[in-house]
Write a protein that holds these residues in place. Structure first.
Motif, PDB file in Angstrom:
ATOM      1  N   VAL A 106     -15.521 -35.690   9.560  1.00  0.00           N
ATOM      2  CA  VAL A 106     -15.512 -35.611  11.023  1.00  0.00           C
ATOM      3  C   VAL A 106     -14.058 -35.743  11.448  1.00  0.00           C
ATOM      4  O   VAL A 106     -13.415 -36.752  11.156  1.00  0.00           O
ATOM      5  N   THR A 107     -13.541 -34.741  12.106  1.00  0.00           N
ATOM      6  CA  THR A 107     -12.113 -34.714  12.411  1.00  0.00           C
ATOM      7  C   THR A 107     -11.831 -34.614  13.901  1.00  0.00           C
ATOM      8  O   THR A 107     -12.533 -33.923  14.638  1.00  0.00           O
ATOM      9  N   SER A 108     -10.821 -35.329  14.323  1.00  0.00           N
ATOM     10  CA  SER A 108     -10.256 -35.165  15.658  1.00  0.00           C
ATOM     11  C   SER A 108      -8.954 -34.388  15.521  1.00  0.00           C
ATOM     12  O   SER A 108      -8.603 -33.931  14.438  1.00  0.00           O
ATOM     13  N   GLY A 109      -8.235 -34.240  16.613  1.00  0.00           N
ATOM     14  CA  GLY A 109      -6.909 -33.638  16.552  1.00  0.00           C
ATOM     15  C   GLY A 109      -6.781 -32.262  17.146  1.00  0.00           C
ATOM     16  O   GLY A 109      -5.669 -31.748  17.298  1.00  0.00           O
ATOM     17  N   ALA A 110      -7.912 -31.625  17.506  1.00  0.00           N
ATOM     18  CA  ALA A 110      -7.833 -30.259  18.027  1.00  0.00           C
ATOM     19  C   ALA A 110      -7.084 -30.219  19.359  1.00  0.00           C
ATOM     20  O   ALA A 110      -6.224 -29.350  19.577  1.00  0.00           O
TER      21      ALA A 110
ATOM     22  N   ALA B  50      -8.687 -25.661  27.227  1.00  0.00           N
ATOM     23  CA  ALA B  50      -7.901 -24.612  26.580  1.00  0.00           C
ATOM     24  C   ALA B  50      -7.185 -25.161  25.354  1.00  0.00           C
ATOM     25  O   ALA B  50      -7.095 -24.495  24.310  1.00  0.00           O
ATOM     26  N   CYS B  51      -6.655 -26.382  25.486  1.00  0.00           N
ATOM     27  CA  CYS B  51      -5.980 -27.020  24.344  1.00  0.00           C
ATOM     28  C   CYS B  51      -6.951 -27.169  23.175  1.00  0.00           C
ATOM     29  O   CYS B  51      -6.600 -26.916  22.013  1.00  0.00           O
ATOM     30  N   ALA B  52      -8.178 -27.575  23.480  1.00  0.00           N
ATOM     31  CA  ALA B  52      -9.171 -27.755  22.425  1.00  0.00           C
ATOM     32  C   ALA B  52      -9.492 -26.446  21.730  1.00  0.00           C
ATOM     33  O   ALA B  52      -9.618 -26.383  20.503  1.00  0.00           O
ATOM     34  N   ALA B  53      -9.617 -25.360  22.505  1.00  0.00           N
ATOM     35  CA  ALA B  53      -9.954 -24.061  21.927  1.00  0.00           C
ATOM     36  C   ALA B  53      -8.866 -23.563  20.988  1.00  0.00           C
ATOM     37  O   ALA B  53      -9.147 -23.089  19.872  1.00  0.00           O
ATOM     38  N   VAL B  54      -7.616 -23.679  21.439  1.00  0.00           N
ATOM     39  CA  VAL B  54      -6.494 -23.225  20.604  1.00  0.00           C
ATOM     40  C   VAL B  54      -6.322 -24.143  19.395  1.00  0.00           C
ATOM     41  O   VAL B  54      -6.133 -23.705  18.259  1.00  0.00           O
TER      42      VAL B  54
END
Length: 595
Positions: free
Chosen positions: A59-63, A95-99
């Motif tokens: 399970v990763t964060s950071g996107a 948008a930040c999450a998508a990229v």
């Protein structure tokens, strides 16, 4: 005080499915760029576990963090000079999450491909888990991927999630990737959840506070409400508060959780090897940590309070404590020898060196010898309050230098169990509190001796005058307590002494290397010289103060005493390892070793 190493080993041996959650602070660097080194080490650990047969879910964060850094750059290169003079608005998080999700998964795919491992992306939202069919399908998909040794990588789909701040409310199913990891641990029937943080684990206060100490095993009944959390992580949504809530949720649902640092390159492997690192959460933790067990700070404070009560009692009363201990040792001699025999048998089975086993073993008569030594110490002159120096500074103004207790001593000693009795008796006679850490080889011997000694201390002083530290992992915490502990005395190698000096602000009474010499002068009494030399080497050859070098005056070669000494030593099984050559010096040395 105990270690959680045995506790960790108790459940990791049955672990098959592991969920690892890595936060934004681990995934990204301070400037928002992806932390390639840390992610590479993470993937290598997962690959190793995968090859050993573990089922690993990531399970990763950071996107959002990664996407924000890329979009800032994109906005910069697409802006005119005039645009850059205007106030810059915060970028849209969706948008930040998508990229960022695209970049993050591309990196994971590349890193795992280099390790010949296949990964898969699964994005979820809070609302998804309201659908029973989704939850069933998620479980089946993950099961299928794991059967093919594929690493499922899950993340909240922040790009399309409809939840807004405040993220945590009564209507939510999960609120961040920590709570998502805990939820997945239950849904996917994981055996262990590892939450990687930017600190070593859960501390009693802010990790930056030198007085904060690492909590090895979280006990809800003891620690809930007693922990002061520091500032939230520099990035991400959760922080340690979120991790603890998620860990408690999962642990009390039956899934063990470990919070540990993601900055180290092997911590996941170490956890699964049963090492005691980070903070362990388990629903049975309250049974593992007895109510009477106290932490390092509490043990040191208790020793200090008891020592202050000891200092005000009379010399006669302190001597009586020693006499009572001497009687208790004699009364319990058989029990002491039985526990010591168990330590010796365990050391032999473990393959320890003969010299260590010799130091560990209590020979016949040793217990009675210790009791006699206590009688001698009890009858010695009062050590407290002796005037060493008196100076008249002015008329009617006199400065005196008097002996006084040091306070609380932390003494780390080797595998000799009798050292515990010797150190404790000296501390009691001189009015000092004591924290003792003996060698692990003498665990049972030290425990019974400590119990016998403390049971002889009267209630008005307190049995916590002498604390027994049983875990090596407690030493770093004790070395931080410069406000409570007054002196550290490490009895061991120079390496040990140097490590402790470098790890504490507390004064350290160390030692230097030395070789034990016995010198026989030409004027020495022949029979006395033989007796001293033989006793110095043969009475207790394993002791650190046993003779290593016999230094003799050269004239003794002509009198024949040197040859007599050599023969006497050889009869006892002692042989020289080196002999001198002819020289003009007045004396020469013979180095001996036990055959």
């Amino acid at each position: 005080m105990g270690s959680n190493a045995d506790l960790t080993r108790a459940f990791v041996k049955d672990v098959k499915r592991v969920i690892v959650k890595v936060g934004t602070a681990i995934v990204t660097q301070a400037d928002g760029r992806l932390a390639l080194g840390r992610l590479g080490a993470l993937c290598e650990q997962i690959q190793e576990l995968n090859s050993e047969g573990y089922e690993v879910i990531l399970v990763t964060s950071g996107a959002v963090g990664a996407g924000r850094q890329r979009l800032r750059y994109r906005r910069l290169v697409n802006s005119s000079f005039a645009d850059l003079q205007k106030p810059q608005h915060e970028l849209d998080g969706k948008a930040c999450a998508a990229v960022g999700q695209n970049s993050l998964m591309a990196l994971y795919d590349s890193l795992f491909s280099q390790l010949d491992v296949t990964s898969a992306q699964l994005l979820v939202t809070d609302n998804d888990f309201r659908d029973p069919d989704f939850r069933k399908q998620l479980s089946e998909t993950v099961k299928s991927l794991l059967s093919l040794k594929v690493i499922p990588i899950l993340n909240e789909n922040d790009a399309v999630s409809t939840r807004k701040a405040p993220y945590e409310d009564s209507s939510g199913i999960f609120w961040d990737n920590d709570s998502l990891a805990a939820l997945l641990a239950l849904e996917l029937k994981a055996d262990l959840l590892v939450l990687l943080s930017d600190v070593e684990g859960l501390y009693s206060g802010p990790p930056s506070d030198p007085k904060s100490k690492l909590i090895h095993t979280y006990v809800k009944e003891r620690h809930e409400g007693a922990i002061t959390f520091g500032n939230k992580s520099r990035v991400g949504r959760g922080g340690m508060t979120a991790k603890v809530k998620a860990a408690v949720y999962a642990a009390y649902a039956g899934i063990p959780v470990v919070i540990t640092s993601g900055f180290a390159g092997d911590n996941i492997i170490r956890v699964l090897n049963g090492e005691s690192i980070g903070t362990l959460f388990h629903r049975d933790a309250n049974q593992w940590a007895p109510a009477g067990e106290i932490g390092a700070h509490e043990m040191a404070v208790a020793a200090r309070e008891c020592s202050r009560r000891l200092q005000v009692v009379s010399s006669k009363d302190r001597s009586k404590i020693l006499l009572d201990i001497a009687d208790a040792l004699k009364e319990n001699e058989n029990l002491i020898l039985a526990e010591n025999a168990a330590d010796v048998a365990a050391a032999q089975q473990a393959g320890y060196e003969k010299s260590l086993i010799s130091r560990l073993a209590l020979k016949p008569g040793k217990v009675s010898g210790l009791a006699n030594s206590l009688h001698m110490l009890a009858n010695m002159e009062e050590p407290i309050g002796q005037v060493l120096k008196r100076t008249e500074l002015a008329e009617g103004l006199i400065l005196e230098k008097t002996t006084s207790p040091l306070g609380v001593l932390l003494i780390i000693f080797e595998s000799r169990p009798e050292a515990l009795v010797q150190i404790a008796s000296l501390a009691i006679r001189s009015g000092n509190g004591l924290l003792l850490k003996g060698g692990k080889e003498a665990k049972r011997s030290n425990a019974i001796l400590h119990k016998i000694i403390t049971s002889s201390i009267p209630e008005n002083i307190g049995k916590k005058l002498i604390g027994l530290v049983t875990s090596r992992e407690d030493i770093p915490e004790l070395l931080k307590l410069d406000d409570v502990i007054d002196l550290v005395i490490p009895r061991g190698s120079n390496k040990l002494v140097s490590q402790i000096k470098a790890s504490t602000k507390i004064p350290v009474l160390g030692h230097a290397d030395g070789i034990c010499h016995v010198y026989v002068d030409k004027s020495a009494d022949k029979d006395m010289a033989k007796q001293i030399v033989l006793d110095a080497k043969t009475d207790y050859p394993a002791a650190c103060n046993a003779m290593e070098t016999l230094l003799v005056h050269k004239d003794l070669v002509q009198t024949g005493l040197v040859n007599e000494l050599i023969v006497e030593l050889q009869i006892k099984g002692i042989w020289w390892s080196s002999m001198p050559s002819e020289s003009d010096v007045d004396c020469f040395s013979i180095n001996y070793h036990l055959n």
